[in-house]
Design an enzyme around this catalytic site. Structure first.
Site, PDB file in Angstrom:
ATOM      1  N   GLY A   7       0.858  -1.289  -0.120  1.00 14.87           N
ATOM      2  CA  GLY A   7       0.034  -0.086  -0.039  1.00 14.87           C
ATOM      3  C   GLY A   7       0.925   1.272  -0.064  1.00 14.87           C
ATOM      4  O   GLY A   7       1.569   1.344   0.998  1.00 14.87           O
ATOM      5  N   CYS A  42      -6.931  12.985  -0.123  1.00 14.02           N
ATOM      6  CA  CYS A  42      -7.690  14.051   0.504  1.00 14.02           C
ATOM      7  C   CYS A  42      -8.072  15.382  -0.539  1.00 14.02           C
ATOM      8  O   CYS A  42      -9.057  16.068  -0.495  1.00 14.02           O
ATOM      9  CB  CYS A  42      -7.343  14.566   1.577  1.00 14.02           C
ATOM     10  SG  CYS A  42      -6.577  13.725   2.746  1.00 14.02           S
ATOM     11  N   VAL A  80      -0.588  -7.674  -3.798  1.00 12.42           N
ATOM     12  CA  VAL A  80      -0.398  -8.779  -3.217  1.00 12.42           C
ATOM     13  C   VAL A  80      -1.681  -9.815  -3.429  1.00 12.42           C
ATOM     14  O   VAL A  80      -2.752  -9.554  -2.937  1.00 12.42           O
ATOM     15  CB  VAL A  80      -0.314  -8.631  -1.502  1.00 12.42           C
ATOM     16  CG1 VAL A  80      -0.230  -9.686  -0.926  1.00 12.42           C
ATOM     17  CG2 VAL A  80       1.039  -7.746  -1.600  1.00 12.42           C
ATOM     18  N   GLY A 113      -5.319   0.362   3.598  1.00 15.01           N
ATOM     19  CA  GLY A 113      -6.382   1.351   3.657  1.00 15.01           C
ATOM     20  C   GLY A 113      -7.789   0.781   3.829  1.00 15.01           C
ATOM     21  O   GLY A 113      -8.024  -0.260   4.197  1.00 15.01           O
ATOM     22  N   ALA A 114      -8.905   1.607   3.700  1.00 13.41           N
ATOM     23  CA  ALA A 114     -10.264   1.259   3.900  1.00 13.41           C
ATOM     24  C   ALA A 114     -10.863   1.302   2.522  1.00 13.41           C
ATOM     25  O   ALA A 114     -10.637   2.662   1.558  1.00 13.41           O
ATOM     26  CB  ALA A 114     -10.736   2.220   5.086  1.00 13.41           C
ATOM     27  N   GLY A 300      -2.736   2.803   9.404  1.00 14.00           N
ATOM     28  CA  GLY A 300      -3.556   3.609   8.362  1.00 14.00           C
ATOM     29  C   GLY A 300      -4.994   2.944   8.737  1.00 14.00           C
ATOM     30  O   GLY A 300      -5.193   2.687   9.674  1.00 14.00           O
TER      31      GLY A 300
END
Lengths: 565, 565
Positions: A7, A42, A80, A113-114, A300
């Site tokens: 990531g 962002c 991955v 992350g999400a 994160g």
């Protein structure tokens, strides 16, 4: 030592760069599934509107930079697809060549992350429904709008004769930060925006009465709100446009739909690796960002962290904590004793010229945790000295512990000087400050910037008055059977008055004490609760039972907004 | 209990109002020599220019308010002309009637303020030379300018046929806050302004290299600077205008002169009362604002207070501390255990669109005190995310203790987001924060407001890198015989390069280590010291001795400004 970092955005990129600084010899492999590393996610909403004009502005760092500046083997479009924590290997799929290779690691850092939540609703995959996570997402949204809200290319459009400017109506699903920023930026692009939110408020980090002000502000700037209504599905109309169907049976027409329902930690990799997932669905880590496997770290938006104020596990998908966690994981891998202190959830959003910022715990959260040892006050200070032109009111809600005065949280809204007060209060919370410390805070003052008593000082003085017993408090939501005394001047009452309240203007109060009951609690009202404070002092010292209604008529109007809804 | 409070502006007015809230029964007499109480003296320069249009805006509270809202016997144009601390009486002279009366007190609070320094120079009393302390002062300045810089009334002007717009040239004596604010406001009014300052820098709270930036900014906006030159006297010319004569022999023509040399605590009352005066010439008080006489308190600009950071006595004539001290004196009189914690000297000024703010100790002060246990760094972060339009550089100097990382002081300059960083750092200093705490600070971030790593974080990270030994530091002022290595890219060097520095761009550094000496200290240069930090890490880990030159070319240009002078 070989470290693989999965990531390449906030947490992963920070970790990689920091690790290189600490260990020139480590073999570092940074893999990113998407085409870019270290991009400014962002900024995506602002690129959709063109406020950030060039896509290239969003690319803070590049694969090339990582290679040349940091000697990091950086691979984009590389995913991955397998982890063996026993063999300490990962399987990497190169999305350009399709090739799958296996790489050994000594330490593995997961920073996946999400992912934007995409509920499995009917029609969710229709063209014109977008999430906002990556640079390609933003590009697709821009292109969709520019093409006129259809799947056709510009060429096809031209040949079909369809107009190119028919993207007029947007539905944004979700009233969180990204939802609001997207709503604003789509309005900037000239679209009509409807915001659909399942809950009864926008901006979950705010308490509802504060969220009301944001909602009114959004409406004032042309955003249609549909709160308390969940999306049931999506439909394509005969003309090719969309309809967003809600549980309540409404159908919101849309040429474009933005899904900003929230995000969910990406835990597929963690599951592959067999590491522990927390109760909130994030990867469980300790303060050193170790997962349950000592050779695997996670940082994160994908991890659960401790809330600094409440000590509870929480999911805080914010860039600041992600960056700090990346650094800490690198420190620990390099043998240092760094620790993440938890998150305060400090955040800010600018929307249509207004600023909303918050730090620490809100009232909803404390109530949900069953905590009783706290009180709140509402303040309405000026952004700077009232006698200097351009001062604006800041709405400030301050939450503090009753037993020791510890500052627990604050929410602020206004047009100017909002986030700077929250920054000072965030620093105060971090350092364990009490409201007594805030009373003594020495902040920048000159007429264009603040006041000799800064809003941050008031955020200490008023709670301290309460805690010292100088100003018993009550709230509009819990007046009980008190005697309502309004100490404003008659012209103010003519504008808005409280039914049942007796009016004695403050300057007359000392001479008219006989008109007040000694056996009932007197609840005192003025505009902002300042004169009511003076009146409370007079009454208490004359043997009356008295309470100041926090925030006065100004907080009442916040509450009224709630009642109207 | 009868309390007499002398001086009705910040400290005195706060004390009176607070005391009433704490003690409804106390007899409170507030006397003020001038015509107004509780006026906004910080706003006076802005009233001169008309930015604050109405004089009435400056009158925050009135005699009448004190009487009706607070039941305080408030008397303006009433001066204390005698104090007997034995008899516990004061003699009051009513300047309207000329009557002198004697009043007994139980507690006396002195809040006389500090008077503008008017050195006994030849011509100091010529018409057209003004100080800026009171509302009448501001009124006289306005009238003087409007009348055309003469003693004539408008009527006399009309009859004499003299033009009314001949106030064209102003000389401001003194480069402190009031001097700079007056210079700006006079420029706004269309005057040509010369600023004469005895010392070699404006804005004493700044270190000289930071003051240089302010000076350049003033000059850019048309202010002529005459530093390092003291005023020797004033002369009236044949045409009736003024000349400001300086020690160096210059004569600056002026239609109006503003004296803003500084202020001196007013201690006449203290001397009458026989109480102790400190070494700096202010009234000596303890942390509860007691003077050496337990029944006499003193607050505000007239007192010496402890510097929070250095523990030294200091004179800090600022409104915030004055207000807090007034509250504390009231608390103590009412039997409470409040204590003043000292002052950090937090302050801000806006001048020609720039903002300059500071908190805590500066380098000059620490050097003067002979302290060695500190280090400084120069930072040049963006006011908000660089990829969002409108980001501006903030110049930030951070001073911290070497032995424990304690934050000691900070100075910041820029156009946007300056004072909010100083506010956060001021709160940090108050709470005893270290640079390690700043590394972990969680502040508001969204692209228009900040960065995921806020300037406040950098103010922790960079010093922490130094203290952990990760980044040995040096400064342009102390390069010694080091080997200068510039790691910028050739196009940057073409703009400005450092004589004698060897250039190896950072991306090439790892491959060209052989070109560097192992036996000399390598001092590394880049634009802002970030790439130089990366280079420092590479070299240190490869067995070289290396130091980063703090602030890189950006801090060098600050220093160059000094050298040019």
């Amino acid at each position: 030592m070989k470290v693989i970092i999965v990531g390449g955005v906030a947490g992963g990129a920070s970790c990689a760069a920091r690790l290189r600084r600490l260990d020139e010899k480590a073999e570092i492999l940074l893999v990113e599934r998407g085409p870019y590393v270290s991009y400014a996610n962002c900024g995506l909403p602002y690129h959709v509107s063109g406020v950030i004009e060039k896509e290239s502005s969003l690319l803070v760092s590049t694969e090339q930079t990582f290679r040349t500046m940091f000697a990091i083997d950086c691979r984009t479009r590389c995913e991955v697809v397998g982890i063996s924590s026993k063999k300490k290997t990962v399987e990497l799929k190169n999305h350009v060549t399709g090739e799958v290779t296996t790489e050994k690691y000594d330490k593995l850092v997961l920073s996946p992350g999400a992912a934007p939540i995409r509920p499995p609703l009917p029609g969710i995959d229709l063209p014109g429904i977008f999430s906002v996570r990556t640079v390609p997402d933003a590009r697709e949204i821009r292109e969709w709008i520019e093409r006129g809200g259809s799947d056709l290319t510009e060429e096809q459009h031209t040949s079909s004769g369809l107009p190119l400017d028919k993207t007029k109506r947007a539905v944004v699903v979700g009233g969180g930060y990204i939802g609001l920023e997207m709503a604003e930026n789509l309005v900037h692009r000239g679209l009509e925006v409807t915001l659909v939110e399942m809950l009864d408020q926008v901006m979950l980090p705010l308490d509802p009465e504060c969220a009301r002000l944001v909602e009114r502000h959004l409406e004032k700037h042309g955003v249609r709100l549909a709160l308390n209504d969940a999306v049931a599905g999506f439909k394509q109309t005969a003309s090719g446009s969309l309809e967003v169907l809600t549980k309540s049976g409404k159908a919101h027409p849309a040429d474009i739909v933005i899904l900003a329902i929230g995000v969910r930690p990406e835990t597929e990799l963690a599951k592959m690796a067999g590491i522990e997932i927390g109760q909130l669905g994030g990867i469980r880590v300790d303060e050193q960002m170790h997962t349950s496997n000592p050779d695997i770290f996670a940082v994160g938006d994908a991890v659960e962290v401790k809330d600094f104020v409440t000590g509870e596990w929480s999911l805080i998908p914010l860039a600041g904590p992600a960056n700090r966690q990346g650094r800490i994981a690198a420190d620990v891998i390099a043998g240092r004793d760094s620790r993440f202190r938890g998150t305060q959830g400090t955040s800010v959003i600018g929307v249509f010229g207004g600023t909303v910022a918050t730090t620490g715990a809100n009232e909803k959260l404390l109530n949900r945790l069953g905590q009783k040892d706290f009180e709140k006050v509402y303040l309405f200070p000026n952004s700077h000295a009232g006698y200097y032109p351009g001062a604006k009111t800041i709405v400030l809600k301050v939450i503090f512990r009753k037993s020791d005065g510890r500052l627990l949280g604050a929410q602020a809204l206004g047009q100017d000087g909002v986030e700077k007060r929250i920054d000072a209060l965030a620093m105060a919370i971090q350092m364990g400050a009490t409201v007594y410390d805030l009373e003594e805070a020495e902040l920048c003052y000159a007429p264009p910037f603040g006041s000799a008593k800064d809003p941050v000082n008031f955020a200490g003085m008023v709670p301290a008055d309460v805690l010292r017993g100088d100003m018993p408090l009550c709230h509009w939501t819990s007046l009980g059977g008190g005697f309502l005394l309004d100490v404003r001047n008659p012209p103010e009452l003519a504008v808005e008055s409280v039914p049942g309240a007796v009016n004695i203007p403050l300057p007359e109060l000392r001479g008219r004490l006989k008109e007040l009951p000694k056996d009932r609690e007197i609840l005192i009202i003025c505009r902002s609760a300042q004169r009511a404070y003076y009146a409370t002092r007079i009454l208490l010292q004359n043997g009356f039972k008295a309470r100041n209604i926090s925030g006065g008529m100004l907080s009442r109007s916040m509450r009224s907004l709630s009642e109207v809804k």
